[in-house]
Design a protein around this motif. Structure first.
Motif, PDB file in Angstrom:
ATOM      1  N   UNK A   1       2.189  13.974   2.589  1.00 57.02           N
ATOM      2  CA  UNK A   1       1.380  12.828   3.002  1.00 57.02           C
ATOM      3  C   UNK A   1       2.260  11.700   3.529  1.00 57.02           C
ATOM      4  N   UNK A   2       3.400  11.461   2.873  1.00 54.94           N
ATOM      5  CA  UNK A   2       4.317  10.421   3.343  1.00 54.94           C
ATOM      6  C   UNK A   2       4.855  10.769   4.719  1.00 54.94           C
ATOM      7  N   UNK A   3       5.196  12.040   4.931  1.00 53.66           N
ATOM      8  CA  UNK A   3       5.669  12.451   6.259  1.00 53.66           C
ATOM      9  C   UNK A   3       4.567  12.288   7.300  1.00 53.66           C
ATOM     10  N   UNK A   4       3.323  12.561   6.900  1.00 51.29           N
ATOM     11  CA  UNK A   4       2.188  12.364   7.812  1.00 51.29           C
ATOM     12  C   UNK A   4       2.078  10.890   8.218  1.00 51.29           C
ATOM     13  N   UNK A   5       2.336   9.986   7.260  1.00 49.24           N
ATOM     14  CA  UNK A   5       2.322   8.546   7.551  1.00 49.24           C
ATOM     15  C   UNK A   5       3.405   8.201   8.577  1.00 49.24           C
ATOM     16  N   UNK A   6       4.614   8.684   8.347  1.00 48.07           N
ATOM     17  CA  UNK A   6       5.717   8.397   9.273  1.00 48.07           C
ATOM     18  C   UNK A   6       5.424   8.958  10.653  1.00 48.07           C
ATOM     19  N   UNK A   7       4.862  10.172  10.711  1.00 48.92           N
ATOM     20  CA  UNK A   7       4.540  10.795  11.999  1.00 48.92           C
ATOM     21  C   UNK A   7       3.466   9.998  12.735  1.00 48.92           C
ATOM     22  N   UNK A   8       2.463   9.512  12.005  1.00 49.95           N
ATOM     23  CA  UNK A   8       1.376   8.756  12.637  1.00 49.95           C
ATOM     24  C   UNK A   8       1.904   7.494  13.303  1.00 49.95           C
ATOM     25  N   UNK A   9       2.888   6.870  12.692  1.00 55.63           N
ATOM     26  CA  UNK A   9       3.473   5.644  13.239  1.00 55.63           C
ATOM     27  C   UNK A   9       4.544   5.925  14.293  1.00 55.63           C
ATOM     28  N   UNK A  10       5.025   7.176  14.372  1.00 52.18           N
ATOM     29  CA  UNK A  10       6.147   7.476  15.236  1.00 52.18           C
ATOM     30  C   UNK A  10       7.438   6.922  14.673  1.00 52.18           C
ATOM     31  N   UNK A  11       7.607   7.094  13.369  1.00 55.34           N
ATOM     32  CA  UNK A  11       8.708   6.475  12.642  1.00 55.34           C
ATOM     33  C   UNK A  11       9.544   7.558  11.965  1.00 55.34           C
ATOM     34  N   UNK A  12      10.860   7.380  11.918  1.00 58.00           N
ATOM     35  CA  UNK A  12      11.734   8.364  11.313  1.00 58.00           C
ATOM     36  C   UNK A  12      11.927   8.159   9.827  1.00 58.00           C
ATOM     37  N   UNK A  13      12.554   9.149   9.196  1.00 63.09           N
ATOM     38  CA  UNK A  13      12.791   9.089   7.751  1.00 63.09           C
ATOM     39  C   UNK A  13      13.812   8.026   7.378  1.00 63.09           C
ATOM     40  N   UNK A  14      14.541   7.520   8.370  1.00 61.87           N
ATOM     41  CA  UNK A  14      15.509   6.460   8.081  1.00 61.87           C
ATOM     42  C   UNK A  14      14.828   5.125   7.816  1.00 61.87           C
ATOM     43  N   UNK A  15      13.509   5.063   8.009  1.00 60.40           N
ATOM     44  CA  UNK A  15      12.735   3.846   7.735  1.00 60.40           C
ATOM     45  C   UNK A  15      11.645   4.151   6.711  1.00 60.40           C
ATOM     46  N   UNK A  16      12.006   4.359   5.444  1.00 62.84           N
ATOM     47  CA  UNK A  16      11.009   4.730   4.426  1.00 62.84           C
ATOM     48  C   UNK A  16      10.003   3.613   4.197  1.00 62.84           C
ATOM     49  N   UNK A  17       8.757   3.974   3.907  1.00 57.08           N
ATOM     50  CA  UNK A  17       7.728   2.940   3.693  1.00 57.08           C
ATOM     51  C   UNK A  17       7.873   2.267   2.338  1.00 57.08           C
ATOM     52  N   UNK A  18       7.464   1.005   2.243  1.00 52.10           N
ATOM     53  CA  UNK A  18       7.347   0.356   0.927  1.00 52.10           C
ATOM     54  C   UNK A  18       6.246   1.021   0.107  1.00 52.10           C
ATOM     55  N   UNK A  19       6.197   0.684  -1.161  1.00 53.63           N
ATOM     56  CA  UNK A  19       5.184   1.219  -2.061  1.00 53.63           C
ATOM     57  C   UNK A  19       4.404   0.051  -2.657  1.00 53.63           C
ATOM     58  N   UNK A  20       3.083   0.120  -2.542  1.00 54.44           N
ATOM     59  CA  UNK A  20       2.221  -0.880  -3.176  1.00 54.44           C
ATOM     60  C   UNK A  20       1.854  -0.411  -4.572  1.00 54.44           C
ATOM     61  N   UNK A  21       1.895  -1.345  -5.522  1.00 54.80           N
ATOM     62  CA  UNK A  21       1.530  -1.066  -6.907  1.00 54.80           C
ATOM     63  C   UNK A  21       0.508  -2.092  -7.370  1.00 54.80           C
ATOM     64  N   UNK A  22      -0.145  -1.800  -8.502  1.00 51.44           N
ATOM     65  CA  UNK A  22      -1.240  -2.670  -8.944  1.00 51.44           C
ATOM     66  C   UNK A  22      -0.769  -3.865  -9.763  1.00 51.44           C
ATOM     67  N   UNK A  23       0.468  -3.812 -10.312  1.00 46.99           N
ATOM     68  CA  UNK A  23       0.944  -4.920 -11.124  1.00 46.99           C
ATOM     69  C   UNK A  23       2.330  -4.642 -11.687  1.00 46.99           C
ATOM     70  N   UNK A  24       2.880  -5.641 -12.351  1.00 45.69           N
ATOM     71  CA  UNK A  24       4.236  -5.529 -12.872  1.00 45.69           C
ATOM     72  C   UNK A  24       4.368  -4.463 -13.958  1.00 45.69           C
ATOM     73  N   UNK A  25       3.265  -4.086 -14.588  1.00 46.22           N
ATOM     74  CA  UNK A  25       3.343  -3.080 -15.641  1.00 46.22           C
ATOM     75  C   UNK A  25       3.819  -1.724 -15.122  1.00 46.22           C
ATOM     76  N   UNK A  26       3.776  -1.536 -13.815  1.00 41.46           N
ATOM     77  CA  UNK A  26       4.213  -0.267 -13.213  1.00 41.46           C
ATOM     78  C   UNK A  26       5.714  -0.231 -12.969  1.00 41.46           C
ATOM     79  N   UNK A  27       6.370  -1.379 -13.040  1.00 36.93           N
ATOM     80  CA  UNK A  27       7.787  -1.459 -12.670  1.00 36.93           C
ATOM     81  C   UNK A  27       8.679  -0.537 -13.487  1.00 36.93           C
ATOM     82  N   UNK A  28       8.456  -0.465 -14.783  1.00 34.80           N
ATOM     83  CA  UNK A  28       9.348   0.305 -15.641  1.00 34.80           C
ATOM     84  C   UNK A  28       9.381   1.779 -15.256  1.00 34.80           C
ATOM     85  N   UNK A  29       8.255   2.294 -14.759  1.00 33.63           N
ATOM     86  CA  UNK A  29       8.188   3.707 -14.388  1.00 33.63           C
ATOM     87  C   UNK A  29       8.830   3.997 -13.044  1.00 33.63           C
ATOM     88  N   UNK A  30       8.973   2.973 -12.203  1.00 33.41           N
ATOM     89  CA  UNK A  30       9.433   3.197 -10.831  1.00 33.41           C
ATOM     90  C   UNK A  30      10.835   2.685 -10.559  1.00 33.41           C
TER      91      UNK A  30
END
Length: 225
Positions: free
Chosen positions: A49-78
């Motif tokens: 799915x991430x590769x599909x996102x990069x392909x849709x934008x015409x973007x290479x793997x050298x420009x990885x996408x940011x990740x949206x999270x719901x709150x700071x409680x997720x930080x420890x896992x990531x």
């Protein structure tokens, strides 16, 4: 064929959110509003799915996408750790237009591209984005535009550029209208690198709608390279 949902209408919002959840679960792409610009989203833990996102934008793997999270409680896992110097910024500007680059948790089984062991995280300040994140978990999200084109500030702009490479479009009117102090073309979030380096200070690596002065007000000028 892509579906388009006007989220200002309750019935459309319910249908759109249901279809967006299903699309993310199938490894497809969804365009969603954030507080800055419209983003194109994929399951952060689905490499195809991430590769599909990069392909849709015409973007290479050298420009990885940011990740949206719901709150700071997720930080420890990531993340490997959250430096104390950046915590005041998170408390002040999350949810909001601040993206922070951290060292990624080494145990994570994901592939966002050539991240060099880092991950860029943000908590968006938008009800639809946060509701979707609550149900899907972390989403890889990049601005909903073709590479080299301006970031989409409406779902219609995104659809004209991305077309049927996206399964579901969630429309909630113009994005970024609460940030009247934008400077030039800086419509996205401000990105701060908190990976430390040799000196352990923060670095602003992209200027967005959150000004340098706002960041300095919170952490002080000595905390910035």
């Amino acid at each position: 064929m892509a579906t388009f949902h006007d989220c200002s209408v309750d019935s459309e919002l319910l249908a759109g959110m249901r279809m967006a959840r299903g699309a993310i679960g199938r490894g497809e792409l969804v365009v969603l509003p954030t507080d800055t610009v419209y983003g194109v989203a994929a399951d952060a833990f689905d490499p195809t799915a991430v590769q599909r996102l990069l392909d849709a934008k015409g973007r290479g793997r050298q420009s990885p996408p940011p990740v949206l999270i719901k709150g700071q409680e997720t930080l420890a896992a990531l993340t490997d750790r959250v430096p104390e110097v950046v915590r005041p910024l998170l408390d002040e500007f999350w949810p909001g237009p601040l993206t922070v680059i951290f060292r990624a948790q080494a145990s994570l089984s994901w592939d966002l591209g050539e991240t060099r062991g880092t991950v860029a995280l943000r908590v968006p300040s938008h009800r639809i984005a946060l509701e979707l994140l609550e149900e899907t978990g972390p989403l890889a999200v990049s601005s909903a535009n073709l590479t080299g084109r301006p970031a989409a500030e409406s779902a219609g702009d995104a659809r004209r550029m991305l077309g049927d490479s996206v399964s579901v479009y969630l429309d909630d009117g113009p994005a970024g209208t609460s940030y009247e102090h934008r400077v030039g073309a800086n419509t996205g979030s401000t990105i701060v690198d908190a990976t430390g380096g040799a000196d352990g200070v923060l670095r602003i690596v992209r200027h967005g709608v959150l000004s340098d002065a706002d960041i300095i007000r919170v952490v002080g000028v000595d905390a910035l390279a």
